[in-house]
Design a protein around this motif. Sequence first.
Motif, short mmCIF file in Angstrom:
data_model
loop_
_atom_site.label_atom_id
_atom_site.label_comp_id
_atom_site.label_asym_id
_atom_site.label_seq_id
_atom_site.Cartn_x
_atom_site.Cartn_y
_atom_site.Cartn_z
N ARG A 6 0.81 -1.22 0.00
CA ARG A 6 0.00 0.00 0.00
C ARG A 6 0.85 1.27 0.00
NH1 ARG A 6 -4.91 2.14 0.67
NH2 ARG A 6 -5.14 3.70 2.30
N SER A 7 2.09 1.17 0.44
CA SER A 7 2.94 2.36 0.61
C SER A 7 3.50 2.93 -0.68
CB SER A 7 4.10 2.03 1.56
OG SER A 7 5.06 1.20 0.91
N HIS A 8 3.41 2.21 -1.79
CA HIS A 8 4.05 2.65 -3.04
C HIS A 8 3.33 1.99 -4.22
CE1 HIS A 8 7.37 3.86 -5.71
NE2 HIS A 8 7.32 2.65 -6.20
N PRO A 9 3.21 2.67 -5.35
CA PRO A 9 2.58 2.05 -6.53
C PRO A 9 3.56 1.11 -7.24
CG PRO A 9 3.17 4.31 -7.03
CD PRO A 9 3.48 4.09 -5.57
N TRP A 10 3.81 -0.06 -6.66
CA TRP A 10 4.75 -1.03 -7.22
C TRP A 10 4.26 -1.48 -8.60
CZ3 TRP A 10 8.98 -1.12 -4.39
CH2 TRP A 10 8.89 -0.82 -3.03
N ASN A 11 5.13 -1.40 -9.61
CA ASN A 11 4.76 -1.75 -10.98
C ASN A 11 4.24 -3.18 -11.11
OD1 ASN A 11 5.55 0.77 -11.98
ND2 ASN A 11 7.67 0.11 -12.21
N CYS A 12 4.82 -4.10 -10.35
CA CYS A 12 4.41 -5.51 -10.48
C CYS A 12 3.06 -5.79 -9.84
CB CYS A 12 5.48 -6.42 -9.88
SG CYS A 12 5.83 -6.13 -8.14
N GLU A 63 15.86 1.99 -1.99
CA GLU A 63 16.41 1.45 -3.23
C GLU A 63 15.32 0.83 -4.11
OE1 GLU A 63 19.64 -1.83 -4.86
OE2 GLU A 63 19.01 -1.91 -2.77
N ALA A 64 14.45 0.02 -3.50
CA ALA A 64 13.39 -0.64 -4.27
C ALA A 64 12.43 0.37 -4.88
CB ALA A 64 12.64 -1.63 -3.38
N ARG A 65 12.05 1.39 -4.11
CA ARG A 65 11.15 2.42 -4.64
C ARG A 65 11.79 3.18 -5.79
NH1 ARG A 65 8.48 5.25 0.74
NH2 ARG A 65 6.78 3.76 0.98
N PHE A 66 13.08 3.51 -5.64
CA PHE A 66 13.77 4.25 -6.70
C PHE A 66 13.80 3.44 -7.99
CE2 PHE A 66 17.65 5.00 -9.13
CZ PHE A 66 17.45 6.32 -9.49
N VAL A 67 14.23 2.19 -7.91
CA VAL A 67 14.31 1.35 -9.11
C VAL A 67 12.92 1.17 -9.73
CG1 VAL A 67 14.85 -0.97 -9.96
CG2 VAL A 67 16.43 0.20 -8.42
N ASP A 68 11.93 0.91 -8.90
CA ASP A 68 10.58 0.71 -9.39
C ASP A 68 10.04 1.97 -10.07
OD1 ASP A 68 8.19 -1.24 -9.22
OD2 ASP A 68 7.34 0.66 -8.51
N ALA A 69 10.30 3.13 -9.49
CA ALA A 69 9.77 4.38 -10.02
C ALA A 69 10.43 4.79 -11.32
CB ALA A 69 9.92 5.49 -8.98
N THR A 70 11.63 4.28 -11.61
CA THR A 70 12.33 4.69 -12.82
C THR A 70 12.08 3.76 -14.00
OG1 THR A 70 14.33 3.53 -12.10
CG2 THR A 70 14.17 5.88 -11.58
N GLU A 71 11.21 2.76 -13.83
CA GLU A 71 10.88 1.86 -14.94
C GLU A 71 9.65 2.39 -15.66
OE1 GLU A 71 12.47 -2.45 -13.51
OE2 GLU A 71 10.47 -1.89 -12.86
N GLY A 72 9.86 2.88 -16.87
CA GLY A 72 8.75 3.39 -17.68
C GLY A 72 8.54 4.88 -17.44
#
Length: 193
Positions: free
Chosen positions: A46-52, A161-170
């Motif tokens: 719930r804390s982040h819009p994870w792409n997966c 780190e996970a949020r940064f990588v996830d947010a930079t995809e697309g």
Amino acid sequence: MASVVDICNGALNQLGASTILSLTEDSKNARLCNARYTQVRDSLFRSHPWNCLIKRVELAKDTETPSWGFSYQFTLPADCLRVLTILNYDYDYKIEGRKIVANHGTVKIQYVSRVTDPNQYDELLRETISSALAADIAYAVTSSNPVASNMYNLFQDKLKEARFVDATEGYNTNPDNGQADVVGVSSFINARY
């Protein structure tokens, strides 16, 4: 193949604790993991819009209507943890419990879903869930405040780190395609010039 037990064992390894074979085994560590895994996972989702985890759906109108105020109501999907975007919403709406109430008869949403299969998660998200669980159960497993504090700090680092990588995809600039990656200029912002 990743599993919930693998994620839990990752947390237990970070704590230097004995690993488990299943969530239902008769051990303190298994009981802790079994009791806390789902809540920790869902709050992290719930804390982040994870792409997966993102899904899109057009909601069907409920047969019942709100008793006052709005004209229509729509039931959120059972796996919806967080609504990210409601497409073409230039009018009022509100999320109330597990319903969206609105004055428009169609609603398309983009949302963070509850995915239970760890094989669907990004690798960094799996590592972050392990760290979050380690931070959550650290004191119960080790009875050490310094270890609990270190686990929380490790979790924060992995989360960043996970949020940064996830947010930079697309990259999406068109709000009609879902959640946009740019902030639109509004008359409110331009009013100062």
